[in-house]
Design an enzyme around this catalytic site. Structure first.
Site, mmCIF file in Angstrom:
data_model
loop_
_atom_site.group_PDB
_atom_site.id
_atom_site.type_symbol
_atom_site.label_atom_id
_atom_site.label_comp_id
_atom_site.label_asym_id
_atom_site.label_seq_id
_atom_site.Cartn_x
_atom_site.Cartn_y
_atom_site.Cartn_z
ATOM 1 N N HIS A 65 38.877 47.129 47.294
ATOM 2 C CA HIS A 65 38.751 46.691 45.899
ATOM 3 C C HIS A 65 39.988 47.203 45.161
ATOM 4 C CE1 HIS A 65 35.514 45.214 42.895
ATOM 5 N NE2 HIS A 65 36.637 45.344 42.195
ATOM 6 N N TYR B 198 32.692 32.612 34.623
ATOM 7 C CA TYR B 198 32.913 31.501 33.696
ATOM 8 C C TYR B 198 33.491 30.295 34.430
ATOM 9 C CZ TYR B 198 37.371 34.034 33.886
ATOM 10 O OH TYR B 198 38.484 34.709 34.326
HETATM 11 C C1 NOJ Z 1 36.070 41.372 38.744
HETATM 12 C C2 NOJ Z 1 36.373 42.627 39.506
HETATM 13 O O1 NOJ Z 1 35.967 42.559 40.834
HETATM 14 C C3 NOJ Z 1 35.884 43.891 38.849
HETATM 15 O O2 NOJ Z 1 36.627 44.939 39.362
HETATM 16 C C4 NOJ Z 1 36.002 43.767 37.343
HETATM 17 O O3 NOJ Z 1 35.709 44.972 36.692
HETATM 18 C C5 NOJ Z 1 35.065 42.687 36.865
HETATM 19 N N1 NOJ Z 1 35.353 41.431 37.549
HETATM 20 C C6 NOJ Z 1 35.095 42.457 35.354
HETATM 21 O O4 NOJ Z 1 36.366 42.090 34.958
#
Ligand code: NOJ
Length: 503
Positions: free
Chosen positions: A172, A345
């Site tokens: 991540h 979205y």
């Molecule tokens: C996508 C990401 O995977 C995550 O790290 C992030 O905090 C959220 N969406 C919200 O933006």
């Protein structure tokens, strides 16, 4: 919300939406023995799950919440952890709002027991979290750091004890800085580095974890990290971006094979940032632009894995620039066991005028203007709430990829309510958001989609990348000075839905 596509288009045109950057690129995209749950059974039709007042989910559905290592752990240099690109980036003045960083974040490195208590209090049976690569390999290669493995071992054991499925993300966004110093994701050597890391983790933890996510939002981190530079490592080159995407595709497949070699029963997927792409007008040009937008937003790392080719997103495939070599199209195939969908979205797409098209290399190679949906209510950070996007995306993936198993690996909203004078966090808008997006998931299941989980982003407020601590997505409120966690009204509502498996 039965709004016709023509109506979307008309109002979008009226609103004059045409962002220069592809907002939609950035969405945001075997049962577990441990959790002791059955495989979800599929309904024959929607009525089985919906009556006028109640929506039920399949037996064994996983109710989850998601987090990521850099966003919650802190402990950035403890127990032998190496520096990651996010440590370096957030320590560089001016990169993050308020110069915030993840040095402490939610202090989950020490408070993981409290976090598991939150999951239990919310009756959840799945927890999606990520492993920090530099905790395992501080410099990106070599043997595993035992203290890093021990930390995740303790978390996993406690989750299993609580009958919560660990759904573990390997990447991540926190690559070891040492690997960025050797070229980062544009350097194709990272494919085998990542496969080695994945194999080490599978060897150490795969006796207790069966469900794995290789990458979180591959398009978001390659785009933001190497093309628009807003995320770590902050580079801005279309060539680096394109090369990085190819390395990540190679890495995805190499890691898939390495993990299966170690643990043949593992279930392995990727969490893609997905967003249905709708034409801004009914013109043939805008419809073609929407298909290109769909190809890059939703399929750039999926079509490669499942069908061994790049989808038709670009005006031509720049093979030399991307560093594609003979044999790569065999190497990038990986029959993912499930498709993870992170969805927040929808995206609107339009074709650029000819003069715009020749204005930059990016427009020439990717002739699409992407913008946000204009009609729905907005969250506190301006993201359109459009539950139909969830339904549309699940159904398209179901149709085009032969009804794969799908995990909703993220969905959520930033609303910044804090505790009132009684200490209660009244976040009714978040309840409404999840209720509507879950209704869309249930509708897709009713029409035959094979969805086995929903993970709210996020378990608790945390470090929101370049936005620092200003955007709160959590089901639990975190006071970042005391580290006290308070379950919000939305968390209590979600707990009830999870316990009853219906809403
Ligand atoms: C996508 C990401 O995977 C995550 O790290 C992030 O905090 C959220 N969406 C919200 O933006």
């Amino acid at each position: 919300m039965p709004v016709t596509r023509r109506k979307f288009a008309q109002s979008a045109v009226a609103a004059g939406m045409a962002a220069a950057l592809p907002a939609g690129l950035l969405s945001g995209c075997s049962s577990s023995k441990a959790a002791g749950t059955a495989r979800p059974q599929m309904p024959s039709n929607a009525d089985q799950f919906e009556d006028s007042s109640r929506i039920s989910f399949p037996p064994g559905f996983f109710w989850g919440a998601a987090t990521a290592a850099y966003q919650i752990e802190g402990g950035w240099k403890e127990d032998g952890k190496g520096e990651s690109i996010w440590d370096r980036f957030s320590h560089t003045p001016g990169k993050i709002k308020n110069n915030d960083n993840g040095d402490t974040a939610c202090d989950s490195y020490h408070r993981w027991g409290e976090d598991i208590s939150l999951l239990r209090a919310m009756n959840l049976n799945s927890y999606r979290f990520s492993i920090s690569w530099p905790r395992i390999q501080p410099a990106g290669s070599g043997p595993a750091n035992a203290m890093g493995i021990d930390y995740y071992s303790r978390v996993i054991d406690a989750l299993l004890e609580a009958r919560i499925r660990p759904l573990v993300t390997l990447y991540h966004w926190d690559v070891p800085q040492a690997l960025e110093d050797s070229g980062g994701w544009p350097n194709r050597d990272l494919a085998s580095r990542f496969a080695d890391y994945a194999q080490l983790v599978a060897r150490a933890l795969g006796d207790r974890v069966s469900d794995w996510i290789l990458f979180n939002e591959p398009l978001a981190f390659t785009y933001r990290g190497y093309l628009d530079g807003s995320h770590a490592p902050g580079r801005k080159s279309i060539f680096d971006f394109l090369r990085a995407t190819h390395t990540v595709n190679l890495a995805q497949a190499a890691a898939f094979r390495a993990m299966k070699a170690e643990r043949s029963g593992a279930r392995i997927g990727t969490a893609f940032s997905m967003s249905p792409c709708q034409p801004l007008t009914d013109s043939a040009e805008d419809r073609a632009a929407a298909e290109r937008a769909h190809a890059i937003t939703n399929c750039w790392f999926l079509e490669t894995a499942l069908n061994g080719r790049y989808p038709r997103a670009l005006s031509f495939l720049p093979e030399t620039v991307m560093g594609i070599k003979a044999g790569d199209f065999d190497q990038i195939r990986a029959p993912l066991d499930f498709i993870g969908i992170n969805l927040y979205y929808r995206t609107m797409a339009a074709a650029p005028a000819i003069l715009e098209r020749i204005s930059t290399a990016q427009q020439w190679i990717f002739p699409v203007k992407m913008s946000a949906g204009p009609q729905g209510p907005k969250t506190d950070i301006g993201w359109e709430v459009w539950p139909d996007a969830m339904h549309e995306m699940i159904m398209r993936v179901t149709r085009e990829y032969r009804r794969p198993q799908i995990e909703i690996t993220e969905s959520g909203c930033a609303y910044n309510e804090g505790p009132d004078t009684t200490g209660t966090v009244r976040d009714r808008r978040r309840v409404e958001y999840h209720r509507q997006y879950l209704r869309a998931v249930a509708g897709a299941i009713g029409q035959g989609a094979n969805v086995r989980s929903y993970h709210a982003w996020s378990l608790m407020d945390n470090f929101e990348w370049t936005e620092g601590y200003n955007q709160r997505f959590g089901l639990a409120f975190v006071d970042f000075t005391t580290q006290q966690r308070t379950i919000k009204e939305s968390g209590r509502w979600y707990a009830k839905v999870a316990a009853e498996n219906r809403m």
